[in-house]
Design an enzyme around this catalytic site. Structure first.
Site, PDB file in Angstrom:
ATOM      1  N   LYS A 186     -63.148  29.578 -13.951  1.00  0.00           N
ATOM      2  CA  LYS A 186     -64.264  28.806 -14.539  1.00  0.00           C
ATOM      3  C   LYS A 186     -63.767  27.590 -15.304  1.00  0.00           C
ATOM      4  O   LYS A 186     -64.477  26.573 -15.393  1.00  0.00           O
ATOM      5  CB  LYS A 186     -65.121  29.715 -15.420  1.00  0.00           C
ATOM      6  CG  LYS A 186     -64.381  30.373 -16.597  1.00  0.00           C
ATOM      7  CD  LYS A 186     -64.505  29.597 -17.875  1.00  0.00           C
ATOM      8  CE  LYS A 186     -63.702  30.255 -18.992  1.00  0.00           C
ATOM      9  NZ  LYS A 186     -63.837  29.543 -20.286  1.00  0.00           N
ATOM     10  N   THR A 243     -69.184  27.270 -19.814  1.00  0.00           N
ATOM     11  CA  THR A 243     -68.059  26.338 -19.872  1.00  0.00           C
ATOM     12  C   THR A 243     -68.344  25.048 -19.120  1.00  0.00           C
ATOM     13  O   THR A 243     -67.856  23.976 -19.495  1.00  0.00           O
ATOM     14  CB  THR A 243     -66.789  27.010 -19.318  1.00  0.00           C
ATOM     15  OG1 THR A 243     -66.635  28.291 -19.925  1.00  0.00           O
ATOM     16  CG2 THR A 243     -65.558  26.183 -19.614  1.00  0.00           C
TER      17      THR A 243
END
Length: 327
Positions: A186, A243
């Protein structure tokens, strides 16, 4: 429960502050001066400015003393970047109940945390704690959910007992591989999304990158032995969305500034904190290629970070790929 947190960065400090409201907790800082400053001011001014730390939280730079505080009946939480994880694990006594917060692949070896532990410290009772979590919000006591993953059922329960509370929910998982792949990949995908947002490509492009990025993450995870459902959970989709879209994300900020034309060296100097995606992108791609896993978004991010493509050229390359079935 006696809890020791190794690493006084933003995330380690935030989690230690939460733990100290319910359990005797020691926060270890590598630098003695930093430990004394935090202890005196009750604030980690470098990483969490303006956040008051509980009076009950103890600070030390004595590694042996910090580890002895937890002993074999408490819990040690390693809150260092992946680059320092091997060193930390090797210094812990066999039998220590240990969780790490590190998210990334180890440079040079390409190993994830559970693989590092198996190689460097097989005597530990080990697992990973991950999920969508900005340290500042955790430190402020804002609602957060994490997942503790380990094959050790007692360790999973210890994580819940140590940290689950009014503002912090801790779920358990038997899939440390999937949880770690999600936490590592991620960061790379957040750089890609930051570049797209910095180029003002629009919300359609952002949604496409997140969705296709999740597909990349899942493909790599399955090739490494993860469970598919893990990637629809907190450490997969949850952490990716946070994120890739949150303004507190360092990896997203790297992408935004790359889109502005800034050099990577300038960005990292200005950032002042570790951006795991920058350091793990090449390793993620290498691991994927060794397994025959296609990761075009990750490949594009690596090309930009290495100065081979501009962000605009990366977008063009992705959009010119041939049509195919979605799954």
């Amino acid at each position: 429960m006696q809890i020791t947190v190794l690493g006084a960065g933003a995330w380690g400090t935030a989690l230690a502050a939460q733990a100290a409201t319910r359990h005797p907790t020691v926060l270890w800082a590598r630098d003695d001066r930093q430990a004394r400053e935090i202890a005196a001011s009750r604030c980690n001014a470098r990483y969490l400015p303006g956040v008051a730390l509980p009076a009950a939280l103890a600070l030390t730079s004595d590694f042996s003393g910090a580890v002895a505080h937890a002993g074999l009946t408490g819990l040690v939480i390693v809150a260092t970047p992946t680059a320092a994880l091997r060193e930390m694990l090797q210094r812990l006594p066999d039998g220590t109940a240990t969780l790490w917060l590190s998210k990334g692949f180890e440079a040079g070896t390409g190993l994830l945390g559970h693989e590092i532990a198996r190689q460097a410290a097989p005597g530990l009772r080990a697992g990973v704690l991950s999920g969508p979590s900005f340290a500042l919000e955790v430190a402020r006591g804002q609602p957060t959910a994490l997942v503790a993953a380990s094959q050790d059922a007692a360790l999973r329960q210890a994580a819940v007992d140590a940290l689950h509370g009014p503002t912090l929910r801790v779920y358990s998982s038997t899939d440390p591989v999937g949880v770690e792949v999600g936490g590592a990949v991620k960061n790379v995908l957040a750089i890609a999304t930051g570049m797209a947002d910095g180029l003002a490509l629009g919300l359609n492009a952002r949604a496409a990158l997140i969705t296709r990025g999740l597909a990349e993450m899942t493909r790599l995870g399955l090739a490494l032995g993860a469970q598919a459902e893990t990637f629809m959970g907190l450490s997969g989709l949850g952490d990716l969305v946070l994120t890739a879209t949150g303004d507190l994300s360092r990896n997203r900020r790297v992408g935004l500034q790359l889109a502005e034309g800034k050099t990577l060296a300038h960005i990292l100097e200005d950032l002042g904190h570790v951006s795991e995606g920058v350091y793990s992108a090449r390793t993620v791609l290498d691991r994927a290629q060794a397994l025959g896993v296609e990761m075009p978004i990750t490949r594009a991010v690596v090309a930009v970070l290495q100065g081979e493509w501009t962000p605009q050229q990366a977008v063009q390359a992705l959009m010119q790929r041939g049509a195919r079935a979605e799954s």
